[in-house]
Design an enzyme around this catalytic site. Structure first.
Site, PDB file in Angstrom:
ATOM      1  N   GLU A 211      24.446  -8.311 -15.846  1.00 41.05           N
ATOM      2  CA  GLU A 211      25.508  -7.303 -16.232  1.00 41.05           C
ATOM      3  C   GLU A 211      25.668  -6.257 -15.058  1.00 41.05           C
ATOM      4  O   GLU A 211      24.595  -5.997 -14.312  1.00 41.05           O
ATOM      5  CB  GLU A 211      25.393  -6.557 -17.155  1.00 41.05           C
ATOM      6  CG  GLU A 211      24.081  -6.035 -17.853  1.00 41.05           C
ATOM      7  CD  GLU A 211      23.886  -5.585 -19.044  1.00 41.05           C
ATOM      8  OE1 GLU A 211      24.443  -4.573 -19.377  1.00 41.05           O
ATOM      9  OE2 GLU A 211      22.945  -5.843 -19.858  1.00 41.05           O
TER      10      GLU A 211
ATOM     11  N   PHE B 268      12.157   1.168 -22.374  1.00 43.83           N
ATOM     12  CA  PHE B 268      12.077   2.642 -22.341  1.00 43.83           C
ATOM     13  C   PHE B 268      11.770   2.860 -23.881  1.00 43.83           C
ATOM     14  O   PHE B 268      12.047   2.301 -24.720  1.00 43.83           O
ATOM     15  CB  PHE B 268      13.428   3.147 -21.735  1.00 43.83           C
ATOM     16  CG  PHE B 268      13.454   3.146 -20.383  1.00 43.83           C
ATOM     17  CD1 PHE B 268      12.991   4.157 -19.615  1.00 43.83           C
ATOM     18  CD2 PHE B 268      14.233   2.060 -19.954  1.00 43.83           C
ATOM     19  CE1 PHE B 268      12.903   4.076 -18.010  1.00 43.83           C
ATOM     20  CE2 PHE B 268      14.163   2.072 -18.512  1.00 43.83           C
ATOM     21  CZ  PHE B 268      13.603   3.196 -17.625  1.00 43.83           C
TER      22      PHE B 268
HETATM   23  C1  LIG Z   1      22.002   0.346 -13.883  1.00 45.96           C
HETATM   24  C2  LIG Z   1      21.327  -0.292 -15.237  1.00 45.96           C
HETATM   25  C3  LIG Z   1      19.934  -0.261 -15.276  1.00 45.96           C
HETATM   26  C4  LIG Z   1      19.504  -0.797 -16.570  1.00 45.96           C
HETATM   27  N1  LIG Z   1      18.191  -0.870 -16.523  1.00 45.96           N
HETATM   28  C5  LIG Z   1      17.719  -1.336 -17.897  1.00 45.96           C
HETATM   29  C6  LIG Z   1      15.993  -1.361 -18.131  1.00 45.96           C
HETATM   30  O1  LIG Z   1      15.392  -0.948 -17.191  1.00 45.96           O
HETATM   31  N2  LIG Z   1      15.804  -1.767 -19.322  1.00 45.96           N
HETATM   32  C7  LIG Z   1      16.686  -2.211 -20.430  1.00 45.96           C
HETATM   33  O2  LIG Z   1      16.236  -2.416 -21.307  1.00 45.96           O
HETATM   34  N3  LIG Z   1      18.013  -2.276 -20.228  1.00 45.96           N
HETATM   35  C8  LIG Z   1      18.545  -1.976 -19.039  1.00 45.96           C
HETATM   36  N4  LIG Z   1      19.826  -1.896 -18.593  1.00 45.96           N
HETATM   37  C9  LIG Z   1      20.635  -2.617 -19.474  1.00 45.96           C
HETATM   38  C10 LIG Z   1      21.298  -1.765 -20.815  1.00 45.96           C
HETATM   39  O3  LIG Z   1      20.188  -1.924 -21.825  1.00 45.96           O
HETATM   40  C11 LIG Z   1      22.434  -2.443 -21.234  1.00 45.96           C
HETATM   41  O4  LIG Z   1      23.731  -2.471 -20.102  1.00 45.96           O
HETATM   42  C12 LIG Z   1      23.061  -2.021 -22.457  1.00 45.96           C
HETATM   43  O5  LIG Z   1      22.137  -2.101 -23.503  1.00 45.96           O
HETATM   44  C13 LIG Z   1      24.516  -2.207 -22.698  1.00 45.96           C
HETATM   45  O6  LIG Z   1      24.616  -3.604 -23.169  1.00 45.96           O
HETATM   46  P1  LIG Z   1      25.966  -4.400 -23.500  1.00 45.96           P
HETATM   47  O7  LIG Z   1      26.397  -4.669 -22.030  1.00 45.96           O
HETATM   48  O8  LIG Z   1      25.583  -5.629 -24.025  1.00 45.96           O
HETATM   49  O9  LIG Z   1      26.746  -3.466 -24.678  1.00 45.96           O
HETATM   50  C14 LIG Z   1      20.345  -1.383 -17.256  1.00 45.96           C
HETATM   51  C15 LIG Z   1      21.742  -1.202 -17.315  1.00 45.96           C
HETATM   52  C16 LIG Z   1      22.252  -0.673 -15.986  1.00 45.96           C
HETATM   53  C17 LIG Z   1      23.606  -0.850 -15.883  1.00 45.96           C
END
Ligand SMILES: Cc1cc2nc3c(=O)[nH]c(=O)nc-3n(C[C@H](O)[C@H](O)[C@H](O)COP(=O)(O)O)c2cc1C
Ligand SMILES: Nc1ncnc2c1ncn2[C@@H]1O[C@H](COP(=O)(O)OP(=O)(O)O)[C@@H](O)[C@H]1O
Length: 328
Positions: free
Chosen positions: A272, A302
């Site tokens: 994503e 986290f």
């Molecule tokens: C810059 C960035 C860093 C992220 N880092 C983590 C991470 O370290 N651990 C994690 O569980 N999710 C991480 N995520 C994912 C988020 O959990 C995820 O984008 C959020 O749950 C939204 O999900 P959705 O697009 O299905 O709504 C990250 C997303 C982004 C954009």
């Protein structure tokens, strides 16, 4: 560049041609080096230059369990091949039935009668025809019978000045790129490819959490093409091939997350991208290309959503720092 998927599409007066055969997965620097030289030689000789290639990858047909992930899907492979200046690509559908042709049948039908090959360019380890029975000696003998010359290309390897001081003399290869991507080293992958690695896919609906976190993300469909590198957070670009070239919204800076979203106990591995400073985009259903420039950190679990969001802000700063020089 002509893109043909069947001999019936090749014009009757096509040729004479210089033809090469290969899978060209990744279209890396070894491939582009050989292809550009072939294009120049063909042009100087008044011939057309053609690459004959296959889809799916023959290994996926013969040994699907052992087949490595492809670096490039067909759309990217064809686009990158076009950039080498080739006049045409013949993209043949590879099936078990197709693989039954003898080496001679394949050469006669496709190279001689179909493309009017005057020169056939192959690597020293070329194998073709039923049971992979054809090799360089077979090709040379067929050339004598059907009137084409065979040009053997030597491996192209990394040299001083190529930016891979740690691996001088290693031949450019798809395997090298796969190794780098499996380690998350997209910088190294880009050195071997000659450009950043890409993953291409259609944007689908996710868990609808991103917007609430303040970071809406475009989630790629599971059938995205281009090998997905190691889990982690990357700096990159989101390209929108559907936008007019030169449009300010065609290439956007992005924070790319690859992983199962362990903070939310996710099960599915996702790719994503959050486009920096934008909340107005509607990308659902659109095909996008993610170009991966640098790994920022591994994916983490986290203890709280706040902690994740705090880290995401730092990630965005990290993306800016990485992309700034490129953005001018
Ligand atoms: C810059 C960035 C860093 C992220 N880092 C983590 C991470 O370290 N651990 C994690 O569980 N999710 C991480 N995520 C994912 C988020 O959990 C995820 O984008 C959020 O749950 C939204 O999900 P959705 O697009 O299905 O709504 C990250 C997303 C982004 C954009
Ligand atoms: N800055 C942005 N980066 C990525 N997608 C964005 C952005 N702004 C809006 N969007 C749109 O919002 C959607 C993501 O919203 P989100 O709440 O994360 O939902 P989902 O869980 O369906 O991905 C994207 O698919 C895209 O259409």
């Amino acid at each position: 560049m002509h893109r043909w998927t069947d001999l019936s599409e090749v014009p009757g007066d096509f040729g004479p041609s210089v033809v090469t055969i290969g899978n060209f997965d990744g279209v890396h620097r070894g491939h582009t080096g050989v292809l550009s030289r072939m294009v120049a030689d063909a042009r100087a000789a008044g011939a057309r230059s053609v690459a004959v290639t296959f889809t799916p990858h023959p290994q996926q047909v013969h040994r699907p369990d052992e087949a490595p992930p492809l670096l490039t899907g067909d759309a990217d492979r064809l686009e990158l091949l076009a950039q080498t200046g080739l006049d045409a690509v013949l993209l043949l559908t590879y099936t078990l039935e197709f693989a039954q042709q003898t080496a001679e049948e394949f050469v006669r039908t496709y190279l001689v009668e179909g493309l009017r090959a005057r020169t056939v360019v192959v690597g020293r380890d070329v194998r073709f025809g039923r049971g992979n029975a054809g090799d360089l000696a077979t090709m040379t003998a067929l050339g004598e019978r059907y009137g084409f010359s065979v040009e053997v290309i030597e491996d192209v390897a990394a040299a001083p000045g190529d930016g891979v001081a740690d691996a001088l003399d290693r031949r450019w290869s798809s395997t090298w790129v796969r190794e780098a991507l499996a380690a998350g080293d997209v910088r190294q992958a880009a050195r071997v490819l000659g450009r950043p690695h890409r993953v291409r896919g259609t944007v689908v609906h996710g868990d609808k959490r991103g917007r609430d976190l303040g970071f809406p993300t475009a989630n790629l469909a599971q059938d995205a093409t281009g090998m997905v590198p190691a889990d982690g957070v990357y700096a990159g670009w989101l390209r929108r091939p559907g936008q007019p070239a030169g449009s300010p919204d065609a290439v956007l800076p992005a924070a790319v997350s690859i992983g199962t979203n362990p903070t939310f106990e996710g099960a599915q591995r996702r790719v994503e991208a959050y486009v920096l400073d934008r909340t107005d985009l509607d990308l659902y259903g659109e095909e996008v290309v993610l170009e991966l420039v640098e790994l920022l950190r591994p994916t983490l679990r986290f203890d709280s959503v706040d902690a994740l969001v705090e880290q995401m802000h730092r990630d965005v700063d990290g993306v800016r720092a990485v992309l700034r020089p490129a953005a001018g």
